[in-house]
Design an enzyme around this catalytic site. Structure first.
Site, PDB file in Angstrom:
ATOM      1  N   LYS A  11       4.901  30.990  23.395  1.00  0.00           N
ATOM      2  CA  LYS A  11       5.443  32.312  23.037  1.00  0.00           C
ATOM      3  C   LYS A  11       6.749  32.597  23.784  1.00  0.00           C
ATOM      4  O   LYS A  11       7.731  33.009  23.182  1.00  0.00           O
ATOM      5  CB  LYS A  11       4.453  33.434  23.394  1.00  0.00           C
ATOM      6  CG  LYS A  11       3.179  33.435  22.589  1.00  0.00           C
ATOM      7  CD  LYS A  11       2.382  34.730  22.792  1.00  0.00           C
ATOM      8  CE  LYS A  11       1.911  34.948  24.214  1.00  0.00           C
ATOM      9  NZ  LYS A  11       0.893  33.985  24.666  1.00  0.00           N
TER      10      LYS A  11
ATOM     11  N   ARG B  97      -2.305  43.167  22.779  1.00  0.00           N
ATOM     12  CA  ARG B  97      -3.216  42.113  23.214  1.00  0.00           C
ATOM     13  C   ARG B  97      -4.658  42.500  22.949  1.00  0.00           C
ATOM     14  O   ARG B  97      -5.558  41.714  23.207  1.00  0.00           O
ATOM     15  CB  ARG B  97      -3.033  41.955  24.708  1.00  0.00           C
ATOM     16  CG  ARG B  97      -3.109  40.518  25.196  1.00  0.00           C
ATOM     17  CD  ARG B  97      -2.565  40.554  26.565  1.00  0.00           C
ATOM     18  NE  ARG B  97      -2.569  39.416  27.361  1.00  0.00           N
ATOM     19  CZ  ARG B  97      -1.457  38.872  27.851  1.00  0.00           C
ATOM     20  NH1 ARG B  97      -0.277  39.302  27.481  1.00  0.00           N
ATOM     21  NH2 ARG B  97      -1.555  37.892  28.694  1.00  0.00           N
TER      22      ARG B  97
ATOM     23  N   ARG C   7       2.985  23.867  33.872  1.00  0.00           N
ATOM     24  CA  ARG C   7       4.035  24.873  33.648  1.00  0.00           C
ATOM     25  C   ARG C   7       4.632  25.374  34.971  1.00  0.00           C
ATOM     26  O   ARG C   7       3.929  25.639  35.930  1.00  0.00           O
ATOM     27  CB  ARG C   7       3.455  26.062  32.880  1.00  0.00           C
ATOM     28  CG  ARG C   7       4.427  27.209  32.719  1.00  0.00           C
ATOM     29  CD  ARG C   7       4.010  28.141  31.620  1.00  0.00           C
ATOM     30  NE  ARG C   7       2.987  29.082  32.023  1.00  0.00           N
ATOM     31  CZ  ARG C   7       2.538  30.056  31.222  1.00  0.00           C
ATOM     32  NH1 ARG C   7       2.993  30.167  29.984  1.00  0.00           N
ATOM     33  NH2 ARG C   7       1.618  30.887  31.641  1.00  0.00           N
TER      34      ARG C   7
ATOM     35  N   ARG D 179       3.330  29.858  38.367  1.00  0.00           N
ATOM     36  CA  ARG D 179       2.841  31.239  38.321  1.00  0.00           C
ATOM     37  C   ARG D 179       1.545  31.344  39.100  1.00  0.00           C
ATOM     38  O   ARG D 179       0.714  30.451  39.047  1.00  0.00           O
ATOM     39  CB  ARG D 179       2.601  31.638  36.857  1.00  0.00           C
ATOM     40  CG  ARG D 179       3.808  32.265  36.219  1.00  0.00           C
ATOM     41  CD  ARG D 179       3.619  32.516  34.751  1.00  0.00           C
ATOM     42  NE  ARG D 179       2.439  33.307  34.416  1.00  0.00           N
ATOM     43  CZ  ARG D 179       2.270  33.894  33.229  1.00  0.00           C
ATOM     44  NH1 ARG D 179       3.195  33.772  32.282  1.00  0.00           N
ATOM     45  NH2 ARG D 179       1.185  34.582  32.976  1.00  0.00           N
TER      46      ARG D 179
ATOM     47  N   ARG E 121      -8.183  33.904  31.461  1.00  0.00           N
ATOM     48  CA  ARG E 121      -7.205  34.445  30.510  1.00  0.00           C
ATOM     49  C   ARG E 121      -7.461  33.923  29.103  1.00  0.00           C
ATOM     50  O   ARG E 121      -7.321  34.649  28.124  1.00  0.00           O
ATOM     51  CB  ARG E 121      -5.783  34.094  30.970  1.00  0.00           C
ATOM     52  CG  ARG E 121      -5.328  35.001  32.132  1.00  0.00           C
ATOM     53  CD  ARG E 121      -4.316  34.315  33.030  1.00  0.00           C
ATOM     54  NE  ARG E 121      -3.095  33.996  32.347  1.00  0.00           N
ATOM     55  CZ  ARG E 121      -2.372  32.897  32.583  1.00  0.00           C
ATOM     56  NH1 ARG E 121      -2.768  32.006  33.477  1.00  0.00           N
ATOM     57  NH2 ARG E 121      -1.261  32.692  31.925  1.00  0.00           N
TER      58      ARG E 121
HETATM   59  P1  AMP Z   1       1.523  37.090  30.311  1.00  0.00           P
HETATM   60  O1  AMP Z   1       2.759  36.704  31.023  1.00  0.00           O
HETATM   61  O2  AMP Z   1       1.761  37.691  28.951  1.00  0.00           O
HETATM   62  O3  AMP Z   1       0.498  35.989  30.273  1.00  0.00           O
HETATM   63  O4  AMP Z   1       0.854  38.281  31.168  1.00  0.00           O
HETATM   64  C1  AMP Z   1       0.467  38.086  32.503  1.00  0.00           C
HETATM   65  C2  AMP Z   1      -0.591  39.121  32.905  1.00  0.00           C
HETATM   66  O5  AMP Z   1      -0.055  40.440  32.778  1.00  0.00           O
HETATM   67  C3  AMP Z   1      -1.856  39.135  32.048  1.00  0.00           C
HETATM   68  O6  AMP Z   1      -2.793  38.148  32.444  1.00  0.00           O
HETATM   69  C4  AMP Z   1      -2.357  40.550  32.302  1.00  0.00           C
HETATM   70  O7  AMP Z   1      -2.929  40.665  33.598  1.00  0.00           O
HETATM   71  C5  AMP Z   1      -1.066  41.349  32.302  1.00  0.00           C
HETATM   72  N1  AMP Z   1      -0.680  41.788  30.929  1.00  0.00           N
HETATM   73  C6  AMP Z   1       0.445  41.417  30.252  1.00  0.00           C
HETATM   74  N2  AMP Z   1       0.480  41.985  29.038  1.00  0.00           N
HETATM   75  C7  AMP Z   1      -0.643  42.734  28.942  1.00  0.00           C
HETATM   76  C8  AMP Z   1      -1.195  43.560  27.912  1.00  0.00           C
HETATM   77  N3  AMP Z   1      -0.570  43.714  26.741  1.00  0.00           N
HETATM   78  N4  AMP Z   1      -2.378  44.161  28.149  1.00  0.00           N
HETATM   79  C9  AMP Z   1      -3.024  44.029  29.320  1.00  0.00           C
HETATM   80  N5  AMP Z   1      -2.578  43.256  30.339  1.00  0.00           N
HETATM   81  C10 AMP Z   1      -1.384  42.605  30.161  1.00  0.00           C
END
Ligand code: AMP
Length: 221
Positions: free
Chosen positions: A17, A93, A130, A162, A173
């Site tokens: 993504k 999400r 990654r 990360r 996740r």
């Molecule tokens: P990502 O980089 O999109 O994988 O997001 C990293 C972390 O941020 C996720 O594992 C959640 O803890 C939080 N997060 C990001 N976007 C959301 C969302 N739309 N709803 C809830 N938590 C989010």
């Protein structure tokens, strides 16, 4: 809302993504709105939001729907997104988030929802290798590192693993994705907005297929 293209990109963690969203945001000159990037910046800057988000993110847990959607809603009201369009990455999400988004911008406030489909075995492989730039979010891997000493080729930032790319947080996740996010495939399919792209192809092929899908979707609407 303005007349630019308005996109959502769905897909498991590691489906590509981030990579595709950066390219799409350049192609269509639209802001790339990534909730993960916004939250990581808040953690780095030690804001009040960052203090709430940090521990949840490290554990691989989701933040509350209302909190996330208030941040996103505010971001969508800024002039660039409101006039040119946007690409949403990592949000919505959950079905509740999708419903809140729909309340704000309407069903036709989105032109196209791209679902990047990659088998779980493949994303696991990608996630353990990654590495990301701490500043601009550019994505690398242990197989394709930046040119010089783990500093970002784009901005010179530090390229790191990360904190939530640990085996335990990754499994959590991915489970959250199955339970909370996968229902959005049906949600947007019922609204005639969903296009599924084979995300296991190379990044150029995924990008070309995505651009073709967006062209078809915007011609229809
Ligand atoms: P990502 O980089 O999109 O994988 O997001 C990293 C972390 O941020 C996720 O594992 C959640 O803890 C939080 N997060 C990001 N976007 C959301 C969302 N739309 N709803 C809830 N938590 C989010």
């Amino acid at each position: 809302m303005g007349t630019g293209v308005r996109l959502i990109v769905l897909g498991k963690q590691g489906a590509g993504k981030g990579t595709q969203c950066v390219r799409l945001s350049h192609r269509y000159a639209i802001p790339h709105i990534s909730t993960g990037d916004m939250l990581r910046a808040a953690v780095r800057n030690q804001t009040e939001l960052g203090q709430i988000a940090g521990p949840l993110m490290d554990a691989g847990s989701l933040l509350g729907d209302d909190l996330i959607m208030s941040i996103v809603s505010e971001r969508l009201s800024e002039p660039d997104a409101a006039t040119r369009g946007f690409i949403l990455d990592g949000v919505p999400r959950t079905v509740v988030q999708a419903e809140l988004l729909e309340e704000k911008i309407g069903v036709d406030g989105i032109d196209c929802v791209i679902n990047l489909d990659v088998p779980t075995e493949d994303v696991l492989q990608r996630l353990v290798s990654r590495r990301v730039c701490d500043d601009c979010g550019a994505i690398y891997s242990t197989n394709q590192p930046p040119a010089v000493n783990w500093t970002c080729d784009n901005c010179g930032g530090q390229v790191v693993q990360r904190k939530d790319d640990t085996a335990e947080a990754i499994m959590k996740r991915l489970a959250a994705y199955e339970a909370e996010t996968l229902p959005l495939v049906d949600f947007y399919s019922q609204r005639g907005k969903l296009v599924t792209i084979d995300g296991s192809q190379n990044a150029d092929a995924v990008f070309d297929a995505t651009v073709a899908a967006i062209k078809a979707a915007t011609r229809r609407s």
